[in-house]
Structure formats: C-alpha cells, structure tokens
Design a protein around this motif. Structure first.
Motif, short mmCIF file in Angstrom:
data_model
loop_
_atom_site.label_atom_id
_atom_site.label_comp_id
_atom_site.label_asym_id
_atom_site.label_seq_id
_atom_site.Cartn_x
_atom_site.Cartn_y
_atom_site.Cartn_z
N ALA A 179 52.16 -35.70 49.92
CA ALA A 179 51.69 -35.17 48.64
C ALA A 179 50.17 -35.10 48.60
O ALA A 179 49.59 -34.14 48.08
CB ALA A 179 52.21 -36.03 47.50
N TYR A 180 49.51 -36.12 49.16
CA TYR A 180 48.05 -36.16 49.15
C TYR A 180 47.46 -35.10 50.07
O TYR A 180 46.56 -34.36 49.68
CB TYR A 180 47.57 -37.54 49.58
CG TYR A 180 46.07 -37.69 49.64
CD1 TYR A 180 45.31 -37.76 48.48
CD2 TYR A 180 45.41 -37.74 50.86
CE1 TYR A 180 43.94 -37.88 48.52
CE2 TYR A 180 44.03 -37.87 50.92
CZ TYR A 180 43.30 -37.94 49.76
OH TYR A 180 41.93 -38.06 49.82
N GLY A 183 49.47 -31.42 48.96
CA GLY A 183 49.38 -31.04 47.55
C GLY A 183 47.98 -31.09 47.00
O GLY A 183 47.60 -30.24 46.19
N TYR A 184 47.20 -32.09 47.44
CA TYR A 184 45.85 -32.27 46.90
C TYR A 184 44.78 -31.62 47.77
O TYR A 184 43.93 -30.87 47.27
CB TYR A 184 45.55 -33.76 46.74
CG TYR A 184 44.16 -34.06 46.23
CD1 TYR A 184 43.82 -33.83 44.90
CD2 TYR A 184 43.17 -34.56 47.08
CE1 TYR A 184 42.55 -34.10 44.43
CE2 TYR A 184 41.90 -34.83 46.62
CZ TYR A 184 41.59 -34.59 45.29
OH TYR A 184 40.32 -34.86 44.84
N TYR A 187 46.15 -27.73 48.61
CA TYR A 187 46.62 -26.96 47.45
C TYR A 187 48.00 -26.33 47.67
O TYR A 187 48.30 -25.26 47.14
CB TYR A 187 45.61 -25.87 47.08
CG TYR A 187 44.25 -26.41 46.75
CD1 TYR A 187 43.99 -27.04 45.53
CD2 TYR A 187 43.22 -26.33 47.66
CE1 TYR A 187 42.75 -27.56 45.24
CE2 TYR A 187 41.95 -26.84 47.38
CZ TYR A 187 41.73 -27.46 46.17
OH TYR A 187 40.50 -27.97 45.90
N GLU A 188 48.84 -27.01 48.46
CA GLU A 188 50.24 -26.57 48.65
C GLU A 188 51.08 -27.24 47.55
O GLU A 188 51.74 -28.23 47.76
CB GLU A 188 50.73 -26.97 50.04
CG GLU A 188 50.00 -26.32 51.19
CD GLU A 188 50.56 -24.94 51.50
OE1 GLU A 188 51.50 -24.50 50.80
OE2 GLU A 188 50.05 -24.30 52.42
N THR A 189 51.04 -26.65 46.38
CA THR A 189 51.69 -27.29 45.22
C THR A 189 53.21 -27.41 45.40
O THR A 189 53.82 -28.34 44.90
CB THR A 189 51.39 -26.50 43.94
OG1 THR A 189 51.78 -25.13 44.12
CG2 THR A 189 49.91 -26.58 43.61
N ASN A 190 53.81 -26.46 46.14
CA ASN A 190 55.26 -26.53 46.35
C ASN A 190 55.64 -27.79 47.12
O ASN A 190 56.69 -28.39 46.88
CB ASN A 190 55.74 -25.29 47.11
CG ASN A 190 55.74 -24.04 46.25
OD1 ASN A 190 55.72 -24.14 45.03
ND2 ASN A 190 55.75 -22.88 46.88
N MET A 192 53.96 -30.63 47.05
CA MET A 192 53.80 -31.75 46.13
C MET A 192 55.01 -31.86 45.19
O MET A 192 55.52 -32.95 44.95
CB MET A 192 52.52 -31.60 45.31
CG MET A 192 52.23 -32.80 44.41
SD MET A 192 50.60 -32.71 43.66
CE MET A 192 50.79 -31.25 42.63
N TYR A 193 55.48 -30.73 44.69
CA TYR A 193 56.65 -30.74 43.81
C TYR A 193 57.88 -31.24 44.58
O TYR A 193 58.72 -31.96 44.02
CB TYR A 193 56.92 -29.34 43.26
CG TYR A 193 55.86 -28.84 42.31
CD1 TYR A 193 55.15 -29.74 41.50
CD2 TYR A 193 55.54 -27.48 42.23
CE1 TYR A 193 54.17 -29.28 40.63
CE2 TYR A 193 54.56 -27.02 41.36
CZ TYR A 193 53.87 -27.93 40.57
OH TYR A 193 52.89 -27.48 39.73
#
Length: 222
Positions: A179-180, A183-184, A187-190, A192-193
């Motif tokens: 996630a870090y 996602g952070y 910027y791969e938000t999918n 992280m979700y």
C-alpha cells in the motif's frame, strides 16, 4: 480486472502471505511471553493467590511504560536488537521482532483482565481441595477463563495485523508495504484499495474464527 490481476496479483498474494506470516508468528511468540506476564500480574496483586505488592507495582509500571510507546518509535528504536536477533533489519522475519515486543505488554493486560473475571469461589474451592498455586493457575484460572482469553486473542491478533502495515514502512514487506509503495509513492490507488479489501477480509476471518472458538469453549453454550 484481468489486467490488474495479471500485473498485481502475484504481488498482492505475496504481500498477503507475508502479512499472515508476520501476524501469526508474532501472535504465537507474543502469547508465549505475554501469557505468563498476565498471570504474574494477576497472581501477585493484592488479594491474588500469591500476593507480592511491591513486585506487582514495579512489574505493572514496566508493562505500562512498554504499552505507552508508539509502535513506530519502538520499531525504529529496537532496529539494532532486531538485527542482532534475526541477522537483518528488513524483511518479514525482521518485522516479527518489534511486533512481539509491542504486543507482549498489551497481551499481558488482556490476560490479566480475563483472569480477573474468574469467579473467586472457583479459586477458593480449588484451594480447599489442597491445590497448589500452580494447580490453581493451570486448572482453575486458565481453564475457567478460556472463552475470555479466546475473545482477547481475536483483539490481539487483529491489533498485530494492523501493526504489520506499519512495519512495511521499514521494508518488512506485507500488505502495508505494498500500500505504501504502490498506493502512496506511485499513485496506484487501485492497489491501495485492493490491500484495504484484503485486510478487511483477513480481520473479518480472524474475528469470526475466534468468536466460534470462544462460543464452543463457553460452558454456558453447552
């Protein structure tokens, strides 16, 4: 969806396995140390089966200090100890060390609370039958508090699971690391979700399993 699974599926699978590895191994060792600590806290307090108020005050003070340390600070502080114990400071195995250190005082207090729920009459009955302190602990306190201990196990395991996400910030791996990094940082938000959904599933499964064990162990449900 197929493209997402093909690209990130293996990464998420490895992250999930690393998270489960850190969670369950850390829980095992934390209870191996925390359960005796909780027993000590219960038996040595005033009114316990082996009162030692001075020891109890000092030991309780130490437990409270350890509980008050934020996990991130504790994790960084004991990096030299982690490197000494497992030979490295990164990876899932290295993440187990700070997880155990952080969980032991929390579990000790959970065990103490569970043992204090045992009816004092059970202890007196065991004492009248000539049971030693060790027998009272093993056959009365621990046996009678099994349902409560199992419910505490779910809380402790889920708490450790949450801590594994923080260990990802120092390269311990797991879903928190994914996630870090994705996602952070990327910027791969999918991604992280996806890690959030997987963590919710793991938490729900652990809670349901421990609740099932607690219901089966509870004499009132027989």
């Amino acid at each position: 969806m197929n493209e997402f699974l093909a690209k990130f599926g293996p990464i998420l699978l490895k992250g999930t396995l690393d998270t489960l590895y850190m969670t369950f191994v850390s829980t095992f060792f934390a209870y191996l140390l925390g359960l005796p600590c909780g027993v000590l806290l219960t038996t040595t307090k005033k009114g316990g089966i082996h009162p030692a108020p001075r020891f109890n005050a000092i030991f309780g003070w130490f437990i409270n200090i350890m509980r008050s340390l934020p996990f991130l600070i504790l994790m960084i502080f004991i990096i030299p100890a982690t490197r000494f114990i497992v030979g490295k400071a990164i990876g899932a195995t290295a993440g187990i060390v700070p997880l155990v250190v952080a969980a032991v005082p929390f579990i000790a207090r959970m065990v103490e609370t569970s043992l204090e729920e045992v009816d004092h009459g059970v202890i007196e009955a065991a004492r009248c039958m000539g049971a030693t302190n060790l027998q009272i602990i093993m056959r009365a306190l621990l046996v009678e508090s099994i349902p409560s201990l199992l419910r505490g196990l779910s809380i402790s395991t889920i708490t450790i699971l949450g801590y594994t996400a923080i260990t990802g910030t120092i390269g311990a791996g797991g879903l928190g690391d994914i996630a870090y990094r994705f996602g952070y940082q990327r910027y791969e938000t999918n991604v992280m979700y996806a890690t959030i959904v997987l963590l919710i599933v793991l938490v729900s499964a652990i809670q349901a399993f421990c609740n099932l064990l607690a219901r089966r162990a509870d004499k009132r449900n027989r």
